[in-house]
Design an enzyme around this catalytic site. Sequence first.
Site, mmCIF file in Angstrom:
data_model
loop_
_atom_site.group_PDB
_atom_site.id
_atom_site.type_symbol
_atom_site.label_atom_id
_atom_site.label_comp_id
_atom_site.label_asym_id
_atom_site.label_seq_id
_atom_site.Cartn_x
_atom_site.Cartn_y
_atom_site.Cartn_z
ATOM 1 N N SER A 195 -43.550 -7.261 46.491
ATOM 2 C CA SER A 195 -42.017 -7.955 45.450
ATOM 3 C C SER A 195 -42.122 -9.181 47.038
ATOM 4 C CB SER A 195 -40.836 -6.966 45.572
ATOM 5 O OG SER A 195 -40.506 -6.703 44.748
ATOM 6 N N HIS B 234 -42.918 -11.000 40.176
ATOM 7 C CA HIS B 234 -44.269 -10.498 40.475
ATOM 8 C C HIS B 234 -45.243 -11.303 39.021
ATOM 9 C CE1 HIS B 234 -43.881 -6.927 42.442
ATOM 10 N NE2 HIS B 234 -42.172 -7.072 41.896
ATOM 11 N N HIS C 227 -44.493 -1.693 37.590
ATOM 12 C CA HIS C 227 -43.771 -0.274 38.105
ATOM 13 C C HIS C 227 -43.299 0.698 36.487
ATOM 14 C CE1 HIS C 227 -42.801 -3.646 40.757
ATOM 15 N NE2 HIS C 227 -43.070 -3.090 41.472
ATOM 16 N N TYR D 284 -40.464 1.485 36.686
ATOM 17 C CA TYR D 284 -39.385 1.839 35.446
ATOM 18 C C TYR D 284 -38.896 0.692 34.793
ATOM 19 C CZ TYR D 284 -39.461 -2.627 38.776
ATOM 20 O OH TYR D 284 -39.343 -3.432 39.713
ATOM 21 N N GLU D 285 -40.584 -0.547 34.301
ATOM 22 C CA GLU D 285 -40.287 -0.689 33.761
ATOM 23 C C GLU D 285 -41.207 -0.376 31.465
ATOM 24 O OE1 GLU D 285 -42.363 -4.918 34.991
ATOM 25 O OE2 GLU D 285 -42.966 -3.224 36.018
ATOM 26 N N ALA E 16 -42.234 -4.198 49.122
ATOM 27 C CA ALA E 16 -40.576 -3.969 49.893
ATOM 28 C C ALA E 16 -39.766 -2.679 49.325
ATOM 29 C CB ALA E 16 -39.934 -5.551 49.169
ATOM 30 N N MET F 234 -39.707 1.881 44.823
ATOM 31 C CA MET F 234 -40.481 2.239 43.856
ATOM 32 C C MET F 234 -41.547 1.995 42.845
ATOM 33 S SD MET F 234 -36.980 0.057 42.008
ATOM 34 C CE MET F 234 -35.447 -0.353 42.688
ATOM 35 N N SER F 235 -42.810 2.215 44.185
ATOM 36 C CA SER F 235 -43.058 2.010 43.859
ATOM 37 C C SER F 235 -44.441 2.564 44.703
ATOM 38 C CB SER F 235 -44.027 0.482 43.911
ATOM 39 O OG SER F 235 -43.965 -0.177 45.744
ATOM 40 N N ASN G 90 -34.138 -4.838 53.054
ATOM 41 C CA ASN G 90 -32.834 -4.576 53.606
ATOM 42 C C ASN G 90 -31.856 -2.692 53.840
ATOM 43 O OD1 ASN G 90 -34.012 -3.602 50.440
ATOM 44 N ND2 ASN G 90 -31.973 -2.360 51.154
ATOM 45 N N HIS H 153 -32.137 -8.177 44.272
ATOM 46 C CA HIS H 153 -33.067 -8.332 44.524
ATOM 47 C C HIS H 153 -33.252 -9.489 45.173
ATOM 48 C CE1 HIS H 153 -37.035 -8.270 42.879
ATOM 49 N NE2 HIS H 153 -37.257 -9.556 41.782
HETATM 50 N N1 HPA Z 1 -34.806 1.183 47.041
HETATM 51 C C1 HPA Z 1 -35.319 1.118 46.430
HETATM 52 N N2 HPA Z 1 -36.242 0.208 46.169
HETATM 53 C C2 HPA Z 1 -36.516 -1.546 47.301
HETATM 54 C C3 HPA Z 1 -35.440 -0.820 48.555
HETATM 55 C C4 HPA Z 1 -34.377 0.133 48.921
HETATM 56 O O1 HPA Z 1 -33.559 -0.083 49.533
HETATM 57 N N3 HPA Z 1 -35.597 -1.834 48.849
HETATM 58 C C5 HPA Z 1 -36.564 -2.747 48.250
HETATM 59 N N4 HPA Z 1 -36.488 -1.960 47.435
#
Ligand code: HPA
Length: 273
Positions: A31, A62, A84, A86-87, A114, A212-213, A236, A248
Amino acid sequence: MSKVYDRLEKCFKQVREKTDFQPKVALILGSGLGDFANEIKVEAEIPYGDIDGFPVSTVAGHDGRFIFGYVGSVPVVCMKGRVHYYEGYAMEDVVLPTRLMHMMGAEILFLTNAAGGVGDDMEAGDLMMITDHIACFVPNPLIGPNPEELGTRFPDMSEIYGKDLRELIRSTAAEKGIDLKEGVYCQLTGPSYESPAEIRMVKTFGGDAVGMSTAVEAIAGRHAGMRICGISLISNKAAGLSATPLSHKEVQEAADKASAKFKTLVREIITKM
Ligand code: HPA
């Protein structure tokens, strides 16, 4: 031949109709990190949508295509945009690109993402080398009939992120004066960000970053015998660890801010591979 392998071969044939480029390194850009593609001396590009049978990404930020070219003198295939879970794709689809890049000739899988910082020392904008992962909260990508052509039924995962590559990443960061954290990446399904209680669980279980990957791609890569390494951009502090809600947009802004040092580090590492 297994169904998975059959589909892979069909995708591979279409790739070979477009380019005979032989990559050594397969790089997956996470990301907001797609910008690294500008560092590549491009020889060929294939949008995912041009490969019949290939899962096509739907997330903003993406941009889905393979980029073939050189970083220094090292031949690389780069995924600008990944697939992903989740898609809504099956895990088998999520790891198809990894297997396809292995089939193209890539020996090394370089994963980036990320991620949310879980460990006390993880701050937004940090880079974290992945030393190990926790993948048991998502379905294992190897579930189902084992494609024997790719690898063994019960592959060893005791050293997923190889020691030599970890040492290369560590020494390159030191040489370039780039501060590099190290830690365990935990993959959850998303797409909702975690609750603070889930983040406390991840922390208790030994996770330093959450996303998530990545971990399932690493498993598929190891299964196929690839050497693996990975870097997370901590975009973050994870849920409950900072005063602000997650978005996001925040993830993408942090990626933009850290993009210069990320690009330098990844470029220098690949040049030495
Ligand atoms: N959680 C899950 N996936 C993420 C995060 C998060 O805080 N930041 C970037 N991708």
